[in-house]
Structures are given as structure tokens and as C-alpha cells.
Scaffold this motif. Structure first.
Motif, short mmCIF file in Angstrom:
data_model
loop_
_atom_site.label_atom_id
_atom_site.label_comp_id
_atom_site.label_asym_id
_atom_site.label_seq_id
_atom_site.Cartn_x
_atom_site.Cartn_y
_atom_site.Cartn_z
N MET A 1 -60.30 70.07 44.18
CA MET A 1 -60.71 71.31 44.33
C MET A 1 -59.69 72.34 43.99
O MET A 1 -58.43 72.32 44.38
CB MET A 1 -61.12 71.35 45.69
N SER A 2 -60.10 73.23 43.12
CA SER A 2 -59.42 74.28 42.55
C SER A 2 -58.96 75.35 43.66
O SER A 2 -59.80 75.55 44.61
CB SER A 2 -60.10 75.06 41.47
N ASN A 3 -57.99 76.13 43.19
CA ASN A 3 -57.74 77.30 44.09
C ASN A 3 -58.69 78.23 44.43
O ASN A 3 -59.13 78.72 45.58
CB ASN A 3 -56.56 78.11 43.68
N ALA A 4 -59.61 78.53 43.39
CA ALA A 4 -60.68 79.43 43.67
C ALA A 4 -61.60 78.79 44.61
O ALA A 4 -62.33 79.39 45.15
CB ALA A 4 -61.27 79.91 42.16
N GLU A 5 -61.96 77.48 44.40
CA GLU A 5 -62.92 76.95 45.31
C GLU A 5 -62.66 77.01 46.64
O GLU A 5 -63.30 77.15 47.44
CB GLU A 5 -63.13 75.38 44.58
N VAL A 6 -61.13 76.59 46.94
CA VAL A 6 -60.61 76.52 48.15
C VAL A 6 -60.75 78.00 48.77
O VAL A 6 -61.24 78.06 50.00
CB VAL A 6 -59.22 76.17 48.33
N ALA A 7 -60.49 78.83 48.05
CA ALA A 7 -60.55 80.47 48.47
C ALA A 7 -61.96 80.98 48.86
O ALA A 7 -62.08 81.37 49.77
CB ALA A 7 -59.99 81.32 47.37
N SER A 35 -44.69 77.48 41.40
CA SER A 35 -44.14 76.09 40.94
C SER A 35 -44.54 75.11 41.87
O SER A 35 -44.23 75.40 43.12
CB SER A 35 -42.99 76.45 40.19
N GLN A 36 -44.55 73.90 41.62
CA GLN A 36 -44.79 72.89 42.42
C GLN A 36 -43.88 72.74 43.73
O GLN A 36 -43.94 72.55 44.74
CB GLN A 36 -45.16 71.53 41.63
N SER A 96 -58.59 71.79 57.09
CA SER A 96 -58.92 70.71 56.25
C SER A 96 -58.76 71.04 54.77
O SER A 96 -58.86 70.22 53.96
CB SER A 96 -60.41 70.29 56.60
N ASN A 97 -58.55 72.23 54.43
CA ASN A 97 -58.50 72.67 52.97
C ASN A 97 -56.80 73.13 52.57
O ASN A 97 -56.63 73.04 51.15
CB ASN A 97 -59.33 73.60 52.72
N LEU A 98 -56.12 73.21 53.34
CA LEU A 98 -54.83 73.73 53.16
C LEU A 98 -53.80 72.88 53.92
O LEU A 98 -54.08 72.39 54.88
CB LEU A 98 -54.74 74.87 53.45
N SER A 99 -52.66 72.52 53.28
CA SER A 99 -51.46 71.97 54.03
C SER A 99 -50.33 72.93 54.27
O SER A 99 -50.37 73.89 53.59
CB SER A 99 -51.01 70.84 53.32
N ASP A 100 -49.47 72.49 55.07
CA ASP A 100 -48.23 73.57 55.44
C ASP A 100 -48.57 74.90 55.85
O ASP A 100 -48.08 75.76 55.31
CB ASP A 100 -47.25 73.27 54.26
N VAL A 101 -49.66 74.90 56.78
CA VAL A 101 -50.35 76.39 56.79
C VAL A 101 -49.30 77.15 57.79
O VAL A 101 -48.90 76.64 58.57
CB VAL A 101 -51.83 76.19 57.55
N GLN A 102 -48.99 78.48 57.35
CA GLN A 102 -48.25 79.34 58.23
C GLN A 102 -49.23 80.86 58.42
O GLN A 102 -49.72 81.11 57.31
CB GLN A 102 -46.85 79.49 57.78
N GLN A 120 -54.58 71.36 47.44
CA GLN A 120 -54.26 70.10 46.91
C GLN A 120 -53.46 70.20 45.34
O GLN A 120 -52.64 69.34 44.94
CB GLN A 120 -55.51 69.24 46.58
N SER A 121 -53.87 71.25 44.76
CA SER A 121 -53.14 71.34 43.33
C SER A 121 -51.68 71.84 43.38
O SER A 121 -51.09 72.09 42.66
CB SER A 121 -53.88 72.20 42.53
N GLY A 122 -51.26 72.13 44.74
CA GLY A 122 -49.88 72.60 45.05
C GLY A 122 -49.67 74.30 44.88
O GLY A 122 -48.40 74.71 45.20
N ASN A 123 -50.70 74.91 44.74
CA ASN A 123 -50.67 76.30 44.87
C ASN A 123 -51.08 76.88 46.28
O ASN A 123 -51.31 76.13 47.01
CB ASN A 123 -51.65 76.98 43.75
N LEU A 124 -51.00 78.20 46.32
CA LEU A 124 -51.21 78.63 47.52
C LEU A 124 -52.59 79.47 47.74
O LEU A 124 -53.05 80.15 46.87
CB LEU A 124 -50.26 79.97 47.73
N ALA A 125 -53.19 79.40 48.80
CA ALA A 125 -54.54 80.03 49.04
C ALA A 125 -54.62 80.46 50.75
O ALA A 125 -53.67 79.78 51.30
CB ALA A 125 -55.59 79.06 48.71
#
Length: 134
Positions: A1-7, A35-36, A96-102, A120-125
Motif C-alpha cells: 500500500m502506498s503512502n498516499a493510500e495509507v494517508a 530514507s529507509q 494496523s497501517n503503521l509501525s513504530d507509531v509515536q 510498509q514502504s518505509g516512509n512516514l504517514a
């Protein structure tokens, strides 16, 4: 899922919800490319949001941030119970859509809030909102 889809998914989950404080503000989706291997830091959040680097940042846990709105209380009326369910769904969607949430609380009194995690792509949302605490 892309960043835009997650957002977009996070924005749909937050639609109609207002973050209560001394004023009420809606949630808006945010997304940033990183960056990753780059860790999420308070300094990075300040850079992404174009705040001065000397603004105070408090980092809190997601469940702690939503503790007053996502937990049903005995004294809640029907509308408040419905709102609690919406906030619980929002928290579940974030988890369910983000990891390492703060949750980053930027500033004092008029506080900008950024609920951010990795996609999932390693970017931030995530989502942003505002609080007023005097």
C-alpha cells in the motif's frame, strides 16, 4: 500500500472526529518521504513540519494520547459512546497501517500534534491535529 493510500485510509477513519482540548480541531493526514534507515526523531518532525528546532517536543504513546476519548466511561451518554467507538476504530486503523507509531506534541499552550509511523514502504504517514492547553 502506498503512502498516499495509507494517508487516505487514516483520513477516512478520522473524518468527523475532533480532538477535544480547550478548543476542538479536526485531524488531517500527513505523509513524508524518508530514507529507509533514517530513524524518526523529534528533530526530524520539527524539520518536516517547518517548526524552529528549539521548539519543545514531547513524545507520547498512541494509547496514552487517546486515553480520554477512546475508552468508554460509565457516565457517557449514547453519543459519547458512539464517539468512543469511532476513536477506537481510528486507533485500530493507525496501528494496523503503521509501525513504530509515536505521538509528537510540538510546542506549548497551542500544541501541534503529529501521530506518525512508518508505512510498509518505509516512509512516514499519519495524522496531525492541534491542542490548546493553558
Amino acid at each position: 500500500m502506498s503512502n498516499a493510500e495509507v494517508a487516505a485510509k487514516l483520513q477516512r477513519a478520522a473524518d468527523g472526529l475532533l480532538m477535544p482540548s480547550e478548543s476542538e480541531f479536526p485531524f488531517e493526514s500527513v505523509q513524508w518521504q524518508i530514507s529507509q534507515q533514517e530513524p524518526i526523531t523529534s528533530k526530524k518532525i520539527l524539520e518536516f513540519t517547518e517548526h524552529p528546532l528549539d521548539v519543545p517536543v514531547e513524545v507520547v504513546d498512541l494509547d496514552y494520547f487517546f486515553r480520554n476519548v477512546a475508552v468508554e466511561k460509565e457516565w457517557h451518554d449514547e453519543q459519547q459512546k458512539e464517539d468512543v467507538k469511532k476513536y477506537q476504530k481510528l486507533v485500530e486503523t493507525i496501528k494496523s497501517n503503521l509501525s513504530d507509531v509515536q505521538v509528537y506534541r510540538v510546542g506549548r499552550i497551542n500544541i501541534d500534534v503529529y501521530i506518525v509511523g512508518k508505512t510498509q514502504s518505509g516512509n512516514l504517514a499519519g495524522l496531525s491535529t492541534k491542542l490548546v492547553e493553558t
